[in-house]
Design an enzyme around this catalytic site. Sequence first.
Site, PDB file in Angstrom:
ATOM      1  N   ALA A 275       0.841  -1.203   0.000  1.00 19.40           N
ATOM      2  CA  ALA A 275       0.000   0.000   0.000  1.00 19.40           C
ATOM      3  C   ALA A 275       0.874   1.251   0.000  1.00 19.40           C
ATOM      4  CB  ALA A 275      -0.924  -0.014   1.213  1.00 19.40           C
ATOM      5  N   MET A 276       0.313   2.343  -0.517  1.00 15.37           N
ATOM      6  CA  MET A 276       1.096   3.570  -0.675  1.00 15.37           C
ATOM      7  C   MET A 276       1.586   4.129   0.661  1.00 15.37           C
ATOM      8  SD  MET A 276      -1.846   6.404  -1.612  1.00 15.37           S
ATOM      9  CE  MET A 276      -2.749   5.366  -2.730  1.00 15.37           C
ATOM     10  N   ARG A 277       0.923   3.772   1.741  1.00 14.11           N
ATOM     11  CA  ARG A 277       1.356   4.292   3.042  1.00 14.11           C
ATOM     12  C   ARG A 277       2.635   3.615   3.531  1.00 14.11           C
ATOM     13  NH1 ARG A 277      -3.240   1.279   3.773  1.00 14.11           N
ATOM     14  NH2 ARG A 277      -3.084  -0.604   5.087  1.00 14.11           N
ATOM     15  N   TYR A 278       3.009   2.499   2.886  1.00 10.26           N
ATOM     16  CA  TYR A 278       4.209   1.780   3.311  1.00 10.26           C
ATOM     17  C   TYR A 278       5.419   2.069   2.427  1.00 10.26           C
ATOM     18  CZ  TYR A 278       0.813  -0.956   5.974  1.00 10.26           C
ATOM     19  OH  TYR A 278      -0.189  -1.343   6.825  1.00 10.26           O
ATOM     20  N   THR A 279       5.189   2.396   1.178  1.00 10.14           N
ATOM     21  CA  THR A 279       6.306   2.556   0.246  1.00 10.14           C
ATOM     22  C   THR A 279       6.762   4.004   0.181  1.00 10.14           C
ATOM     23  OG1 THR A 279       4.772   2.851  -1.606  1.00 10.14           O
ATOM     24  CG2 THR A 279       5.527   0.610  -1.147  1.00 10.14           C
TER      25      THR A 279
END
EC number: 5.6.2.2
Length: 923
Positions: free
Chosen positions: A119-123
Amino acid sequence: MGELAKEILPVNIEDELKQSYLDYAMSVIVGRALPDARDGLKPVHRRVLYAMSELGNDWNKPYKKSARVVGDVIGKYHPHGDTAVYDTIVRMAQPFSLRYMLVDGQGNFGSVDGDNAAAMRYTEVRMAKLAHELLADLEKETVDWVPNYDGTEQIPAVMPTKIPNLLVNGSSGIAVGMATNIPPHNLGEVIDGCLALMDNPDLTVDELMQYIPGPDFPTAGIINGRAGIIEAYRTGRGRIYIRARAVVEEMEKGGGREQIIITELPYQLNKARLIEKIAELVKEKKIEGISELRDESDKDGMRVVIELRRGEVGEVVLNNLYAQTQLQSVFGINVVALVDGQPRTLNLKDMLEVFVRHRREVVTRRTVYELRKARERGHILEGQAVALSNIDPVIELIKSSPTPAEAKERLIATAWESSAVEAMVERAGADACRPEDLDPQYGLRDGKYYLSPEQAQAILELRLHRLTGLEHEKLLSEYQEILNLIGELIRILTNPARLMEVIREELEAVKAEFGDARRTEIVASQVDLTIADLITEEDRVVTISHGGYAKSQPLAAYQAQRRGGKGKSATGMKDEDYIEHLLVANSHATLLLFSSKGKVYWLRTFEIPEASRTARGRPLVNLLPLDEGERITAMLQIDLEALQQNGGADDDLDEAEGAVLEGEVVEAAEVEEVEGETAELVAEPTGAYIFMATAFGTVKKTPLVQFSRPRSSGLIALKLEEGDTLIAAAITDGAKEVMLFSSAGKVIRFAESVVRIMGRNARGVRGMRLGKGQQLISMLIPESGAQILTASERGFGKRTPLSKFPRRGRGGQGVIAMVTNERNGALIAAVQVQEGEEIMLISDQGTLVRTRVDEVSLSGRNTQGVTLIKLASDEVLVGLERVQEPSGGDDEDLPEGEEAAESLGESAESESEPAAEAEGNEE
């Protein structure tokens, strides 16, 4: 509604639908799906890179959360879902998706196995170093700017890229009524193509392909053939075949087993799904020979291992994988991009021309911008230099002025001494540092210098430390540098050659920094997978029954047996059908099948279906377009590919010198004959011929090259008399001898050269004169040292040395080859054999025996022979074929049980009969 609308206009719904759909389609085409030919970017890619640039998310700065970038993009520039934007960022960060990544990602961005990114919150992401080359000089008014979706921001309409990104990274998209699919290319090769086109704008597409040989995919692989590349580069549309890179190697501890190692895959192929597909095909037995399949890929690279069973041919299994999986896949090229806001299909030269034209415009606009800024700076420095050369009056003027505004006005109104800058201005030109919009009253005039408002303001803002002598020198040095820069910028704008030189230097710098080696190999000639590539090469027994059924079986399915053995059933016979023709042929060979009506057909051995010994086979009418009543009477094995390469495929050589064109049989009287010899041999050129014989005793010699172009409907091999049939055919070189055997046990031997070369439509000449009710049953091309093995319909046979058969002239009745009487029956076949070879015997009831030639007694011509096969009272022998094996003896494989004893007993019984070995009149 009437209160809300000022005016109601009636509109045809069809017209409104057309216009509205057209507006929607153009919006999708221009605003979403198609890339701009100049920078190779779709709007979403352009907006992502611009947003990252505005965030300062540069390659040499810390990563930022992907969610931060996505938020800026959808909030300012791209009013669509966050998923679409994040997917775009992910793809630009995947090394297996883009040939040259534009985003540097940190975290899980998916894999070639089809795994989704985190998810974008992790990358986290930042711009790749290469991406800065797409945005280089963006701040220098090099491109047009357009408002964002709500008019609150300005975004670039196109990037001022230094990279031909349309070709380098390619693009794909589906619009309304059109689509694009552009493969990636090697950066260094594309830049070389650009430079070559700049040097010679008249280069053709084919000439440009010397610099850009083809696509270069991030996953490497092999492009199979250049035809699709050439078509795509010429027209903008084409299909290329991409193969995985795989090698067949022997396993270290496999005991001779082989394994297939796959290290590269076709572009956009999901590795996990590929492995699943292979496993599924193995489970369904559509691909055989695979014992184990595993994925050994790691951080060091890709490695898929396919272990094979013992005895399996790795190349054949690999070819089956190419044919049935996406290890070989098709990439459809469709180069559609926006040119001047309109979708166009572009060829290779068009794409390069668009990029070079874009670079020319960008460099020109950048130079104009830099010239304006340089003149503005030079103008300020010029004023400061004048002030420093008049420092005391200037200071006194400022001190005496009550306000800054009055000081500025007095500075502007005063005529100043300009000796410090006058010399430099004269060398560079009076207007060198003069802004284009500067009023004529300012600047150098009548030996004096008049300051402009901008210069006066800069003097007022001058710091005291700039009044030192060292700073004065620095100011004059900077002013001189500005003058030199202005001169160079003017040369770029006024000299097209210098402009192109600047573009060249920048492209070469990009190539030097980012260029790398080609990954994808291009195989010059397309290696098309044929059915033959999927078939293991082996010797096969091809049989055709009297009822017209054909099948093939591996030669290894039959073990050698002692003479007189009962043998194995070769086929299941129905309705009193029996095997009529047998041929041992390579599975990849081409078979020429001659029919009873004088036609010839082509079949590959592997096209004849494999069947068990007891199976009947497939009807020939399902394999060949046979007419009613037409049957196959002879089979011949040839290497068609070698024949076509060496001799061409002339349709008809009937007009060759000496050819017989008439459809009449030439009588034997045309050749003068003497006892045992032919008086005159006709000299002929050596070559390859098909020598044919018919049941009525007619023979004909036709160049083999006339049979090198297969026809699906067959081809006329020779014209026949009514009731006649073709019984044999052989390949010769024009200088052989021919032996013809009749059902009456007679044989005639003559030189092939006495038979002239004839076209396919000729009937031939008389080869042997036959008695009433007799017919030819065999034709042989004797070899030196060979022995002739003859067999009768009652299963008796013998071997006779070739030297026992005298030469005679063509057209005679011949001499005795084997006694035909009530015991033996008619002669059914004759073959030539050597010591150590084997023969196959087939009865009309399908019994097959394979036995050694050595076990058949050697005797003279006028003898009855010994038992070759034990037949039932109502069973007759119908087929005899020589079997040639590559090497090795089979003594240990011979059966030692009942069949061996039975065959030995039969042999003793046969040899005890006085008539079997009685010599008679050799004539």
